[in-house]
Write a protein that holds these residues in place. Structure first.
Motif, PDB file in Angstrom:
ATOM      1  N   THR A  84       0.485  -1.300   0.141  1.00 26.21           N
ATOM      2  CA  THR A  84      -0.299   0.441  -0.300  1.00 26.21           C
ATOM      3  C   THR A  84       1.142   1.258  -0.037  1.00 26.21           C
ATOM      4  OG1 THR A  84      -0.083   0.283   1.827  1.00 26.21           O
ATOM      5  CG2 THR A  84      -1.834  -1.224   1.115  1.00 26.21           C
ATOM      6  N   ARG A  85       0.278   2.789  -0.343  1.00 22.98           N
ATOM      7  CA  ARG A  85       1.372   3.404  -0.120  1.00 22.98           C
ATOM      8  C   ARG A  85       2.210   4.255   1.572  1.00 22.98           C
ATOM      9  NH1 ARG A  85      -0.921   7.914  -4.442  1.00 22.98           N
ATOM     10  NH2 ARG A  85      -0.307   6.980  -6.837  1.00 22.98           N
ATOM     11  N   ASP A  86       0.920   3.428   2.031  1.00 25.87           N
ATOM     12  CA  ASP A  86       1.100   3.708   3.358  1.00 25.87           C
ATOM     13  C   ASP A  86       2.712   2.612   3.558  1.00 25.87           C
ATOM     14  OD1 ASP A  86      -0.293   5.566   4.266  1.00 25.87           O
ATOM     15  OD2 ASP A  86      -1.640   4.522   5.373  1.00 25.87           O
ATOM     16  N   GLU A  87       2.573   1.687   2.756  1.00 28.10           N
ATOM     17  CA  GLU A  87       4.073   0.285   3.609  1.00 28.10           C
ATOM     18  C   GLU A  87       4.771   1.363   2.789  1.00 28.10           C
ATOM     19  OE1 GLU A  87       1.122  -2.810   4.433  1.00 28.10           O
ATOM     20  OE2 GLU A  87       1.985  -2.808   2.553  1.00 28.10           O
ATOM     21  N   VAL A  88       4.799   1.923   1.629  1.00 28.64           N
ATOM     22  CA  VAL A  88       5.827   2.296   0.650  1.00 28.64           C
ATOM     23  C   VAL A  88       6.358   3.266   1.232  1.00 28.64           C
ATOM     24  CG1 VAL A  88       6.560   2.861  -1.794  1.00 28.64           C
ATOM     25  CG2 VAL A  88       5.224   1.312  -1.569  1.00 28.64           C
ATOM     26  N   GLU A  89       5.270   3.994   2.025  1.00 31.96           N
ATOM     27  CA  GLU A  89       5.992   5.145   2.586  1.00 31.96           C
ATOM     28  C   GLU A  89       6.478   5.218   3.268  1.00 31.96           C
ATOM     29  OE1 GLU A  89       3.918   9.243   4.653  1.00 31.96           O
ATOM     30  OE2 GLU A  89       2.855   7.786   3.475  1.00 31.96           O
ATOM     31  N   ALA A  90       6.530   4.216   4.499  1.00 32.30           N
ATOM     32  CA  ALA A  90       7.292   4.010   5.534  1.00 32.30           C
ATOM     33  C   ALA A  90       8.488   3.259   4.828  1.00 32.30           C
ATOM     34  CB  ALA A  90       6.917   2.274   6.458  1.00 32.30           C
ATOM     35  N   VAL A  91       8.553   2.595   4.410  1.00 40.23           N
ATOM     36  CA  VAL A  91      10.104   1.960   3.134  1.00 40.23           C
ATOM     37  C   VAL A  91      10.643   3.303   3.143  1.00 40.23           C
ATOM     38  CG1 VAL A  91      10.588   0.699   1.335  1.00 40.23           C
ATOM     39  CG2 VAL A  91       9.076  -0.130   3.174  1.00 40.23           C
ATOM     40  N   LEU A  92      10.347   4.162   2.482  1.00 39.89           N
ATOM     41  CA  LEU A  92      10.408   5.186   1.984  1.00 39.89           C
ATOM     42  C   LEU A  92      11.717   5.620   3.051  1.00 39.89           C
ATOM     43  CD1 LEU A  92       8.731   7.361  -0.808  1.00 39.89           C
ATOM     44  CD2 LEU A  92      10.900   5.897  -1.380  1.00 39.89           C
ATOM     45  N   ALA A  93      10.822   6.323   3.717  1.00 45.51           N
ATOM     46  CA  ALA A  93      11.317   6.940   5.527  1.00 45.51           C
ATOM     47  C   ALA A  93      12.344   5.722   5.287  1.00 45.51           C
ATOM     48  CB  ALA A  93      10.237   6.883   6.338  1.00 45.51           C
ATOM     49  N   HIS A  94      12.286   4.387   6.271  1.00 41.20           N
ATOM     50  CA  HIS A  94      13.677   3.770   6.279  1.00 41.20           C
ATOM     51  C   HIS A  94      14.832   4.169   5.621  1.00 41.20           C
ATOM     52  CE1 HIS A  94      15.631   0.069   8.062  1.00 41.20           C
ATOM     53  NE2 HIS A  94      15.788   0.214   6.341  1.00 41.20           N
TER      54      HIS A  94
ATOM     55  N   GLY B 260      14.140   5.322  13.020  1.00 36.30           N
ATOM     56  CA  GLY B 260      14.049   6.985  12.489  1.00 36.30           C
ATOM     57  C   GLY B 260      12.622   6.969  11.139  1.00 36.30           C
ATOM     58  N   ALA B 261      12.061   5.636  10.931  1.00 37.79           N
ATOM     59  CA  ALA B 261      11.230   6.011   9.662  1.00 37.79           C
ATOM     60  C   ALA B 261       9.825   5.675  10.421  1.00 37.79           C
ATOM     61  CB  ALA B 261      11.211   4.393   9.362  1.00 37.79           C
ATOM     62  N   ALA B 262      10.304   5.301  11.740  1.00 33.41           N
ATOM     63  CA  ALA B 262       9.250   5.459  12.573  1.00 33.41           C
ATOM     64  C   ALA B 262       8.776   6.842  13.287  1.00 33.41           C
ATOM     65  CB  ALA B 262       9.028   4.535  13.600  1.00 33.41           C
ATOM     66  N   THR B 263       9.722   7.685  13.523  1.00 39.41           N
ATOM     67  CA  THR B 263       9.664   8.720  13.780  1.00 39.41           C
ATOM     68  C   THR B 263       8.897  10.332  12.454  1.00 39.41           C
ATOM     69  OG1 THR B 263      11.668   8.775  15.676  1.00 39.41           O
ATOM     70  CG2 THR B 263      10.836  10.366  14.131  1.00 39.41           C
ATOM     71  N   LEU B 264       9.663   9.486  11.616  1.00 33.26           N
ATOM     72  CA  LEU B 264       9.181  10.593  10.434  1.00 33.26           C
ATOM     73  C   LEU B 264       7.475  10.040   9.393  1.00 33.26           C
ATOM     74  CD1 LEU B 264      12.146   9.860   7.174  1.00 33.26           C
ATOM     75  CD2 LEU B 264      11.292  11.833   8.488  1.00 33.26           C
ATOM     76  N   VAL B 265       7.272   8.883   9.519  1.00 35.37           N
ATOM     77  CA  VAL B 265       6.075   9.007   9.646  1.00 35.37           C
ATOM     78  C   VAL B 265       4.862   8.311  10.231  1.00 35.37           C
ATOM     79  CG1 VAL B 265       6.402   8.379   6.364  1.00 35.37           C
ATOM     80  CG2 VAL B 265       6.725   6.399   8.700  1.00 35.37           C
ATOM     81  N   ASP B 266       5.222   6.967  10.813  1.00 33.72           N
ATOM     82  CA  ASP B 266       4.378   6.812  11.445  1.00 33.72           C
ATOM     83  C   ASP B 266       4.716   4.593  11.807  1.00 33.72           C
ATOM     84  OD1 ASP B 266       1.519   6.588  13.340  1.00 33.72           O
ATOM     85  OD2 ASP B 266       1.615   4.682  12.600  1.00 33.72           O
ATOM     86  N   LYS B 267       4.733   4.813  13.288  1.00 32.83           N
ATOM     87  CA  LYS B 267       5.387   3.645  13.625  1.00 32.83           C
ATOM     88  C   LYS B 267       4.526   2.240  13.313  1.00 32.83           C
ATOM     89  CE  LYS B 267       5.007   2.206  18.261  1.00 32.83           C
ATOM     90  NZ  LYS B 267       5.453   1.585  19.716  1.00 32.83           N
ATOM     91  N   GLN B 268       3.296   2.877  13.106  1.00 32.50           N
ATOM     92  CA  GLN B 268       2.579   1.717  12.536  1.00 32.50           C
ATOM     93  C   GLN B 268       2.368   1.335  11.528  1.00 32.50           C
ATOM     94  OE1 GLN B 268       0.741  -0.840  14.910  1.00 32.50           O
ATOM     95  NE2 GLN B 268       0.770  -1.943  12.661  1.00 32.50           N
ATOM     96  N   LYS B 269       2.627   2.159  10.656  1.00 30.69           N
ATOM     97  CA  LYS B 269       2.727   1.592   9.229  1.00 30.69           C
ATOM     98  C   LYS B 269       4.029   1.479   8.658  1.00 30.69           C
ATOM     99  CE  LYS B 269       0.956   7.211   7.334  1.00 30.69           C
ATOM    100  NZ  LYS B 269       1.525   7.796   6.055  1.00 30.69           N
ATOM    101  N   MET B 270       4.949   1.399   9.509  1.00 31.70           N
ATOM    102  CA  MET B 270       6.749   0.565   9.306  1.00 31.70           C
ATOM    103  C   MET B 270       6.392  -0.767   9.638  1.00 31.70           C
ATOM    104  SD  MET B 270       9.272   0.930   8.214  1.00 31.70           S
ATOM    105  CE  MET B 270      10.494  -0.175   7.730  1.00 31.70           C
ATOM    106  N   ILE B 271       6.035  -0.621  11.057  1.00 33.21           N
ATOM    107  CA  ILE B 271       5.726  -2.223  10.878  1.00 33.21           C
ATOM    108  C   ILE B 271       4.311  -3.038  10.103  1.00 33.21           C
ATOM    109  CG2 ILE B 271       3.746  -3.654  13.314  1.00 33.21           C
ATOM    110  CD1 ILE B 271       4.396  -1.570  15.262  1.00 33.21           C
TER     111      ILE B 271
END
Length: 288
Positions: free
Chosen positions: A133-143, A230-241
């Protein structure tokens, strides 16, 4: 997530080439018989030189190895969204907008590389864009952006430089000991020939180089947890999980590069893995 595997493999190749050059220099000049100081000096120069050459080549090799196409003008809505998200996250962490690339692969994968924070590349696979999903891709980008902001590539290069130095140093010492044990008088007569000495050195480079890769891989695993945080801070912890859960469900291989190709498996393979188990990363985020 191929970033570290590519750097390690590139470094091993560069170190092997520099090792050949070093052995030729030793054979011509005889420095390896003149004392520890000369060996250590060459080991430092060649060790850190090889690591930083690998870093300088990292973007070029990464692009060519996966066939990544850098987005200059977005061709569709997905590429436009991708550029916007990377630009937004780069601004948040205070780095220059990285190059953004897409490459054809069914695997859900992404990586970031580059010589400096302000000269970097973020690349994502088509499989990642299509299966997350876009939320998940966003988290990967943040990582990946977190890796860049944390300076992980440069830090890893310094670690690699130290390990390279030890490799060059111990190869020279051990090969010299072997030559002294196997033959030759005080004037150097009757000892091993250049070809035999060279062959011994190459075997030692393979052994010590593999051992050094274990240390670099261990350091890489530690940095993955920091990038997740860092990704959890940039986007949202749940998105990264959720992104990590998606990767786990997609049966992503944690080990890549030549060690996977060699078929090394079981507990031994974890020594060469550049990423911690997904379960450990998910639990670490939940515990934050």
């Amino acid at each position: 997530m191929k970033r570290i595997a590519l750097l390690i493999l590139t470094n091993l190749a560069v170190m092997l080439v520099l090792g050949i050059v070093l052995q030729i220099i030793f054979a011509v000049t005889g420095i390896n018989s003149r004392g520890i100081g000369g060996i250590l000096t060459f080991a430092l120069v060649f060790g850190f030189g090889g690591a930083f050459i690998s870093l300088a080549m990292s973007k070029m090799i990464a692009k060519r190895s996966v066939g990544a196409e850098v987005i200059t003008e977005p061709r569709n809505a997905d590429e436009h969204w991708l550029m916007e998200r990377v630009a937004e996250q780069a601004k948040k962490v205070g780095i220059t907008m990285p190059e953004v690339a897409v490459y054809q692969s069914p695997d859900m994968n992404a990586f970031a590389t580059g010589m400096t924070k302000n000269s970097s590349l973020v690349a994502v696979s088509t499989g990642l864009m299509q299966n997350m999903t876009r939320d998940e891709v966003e988290a990967v980008l943040a990582h990946e952006i977190s890796h860049i902001a944390n300076g992980d590539m440069v830090t890893l290069t310094l670690v690699q430089g130290v390990m390279n130095t030890f490799v060059h140093f111990f190869v020279s010492i051990v090969s010299n000991i072997i030559q002294n044990v196997l033959g030759g008088d005080e004037e150097g007569e009757g000892g091993l020939g250049f070809i035999a000495s060279f062959a011994i050195s190459m075997v030692l480079y393979a052994v010590f180089g593999a051992a050094a890769s274990v240390v670099v891989a261990w350091f890489s695993r530690k940095r993955e947890f920091a990038a997740d945080a860092g990704a959890a801070t940039l986007v949202d912890k749940q998105k990264m999980i959720n992104a990590l859960e998606r990767l786990r469900g997609g049966n992503q291989h944690e080990m890549q590069g030549q060690f996977a190709a060699f078929g090394i498996n079981g507990g031994f393979s974890s020594l060469f893995s550049t990423h911690p188990p997904l379960e450990d990363r998910i639990q670490a985020l939940k515990n934050q």
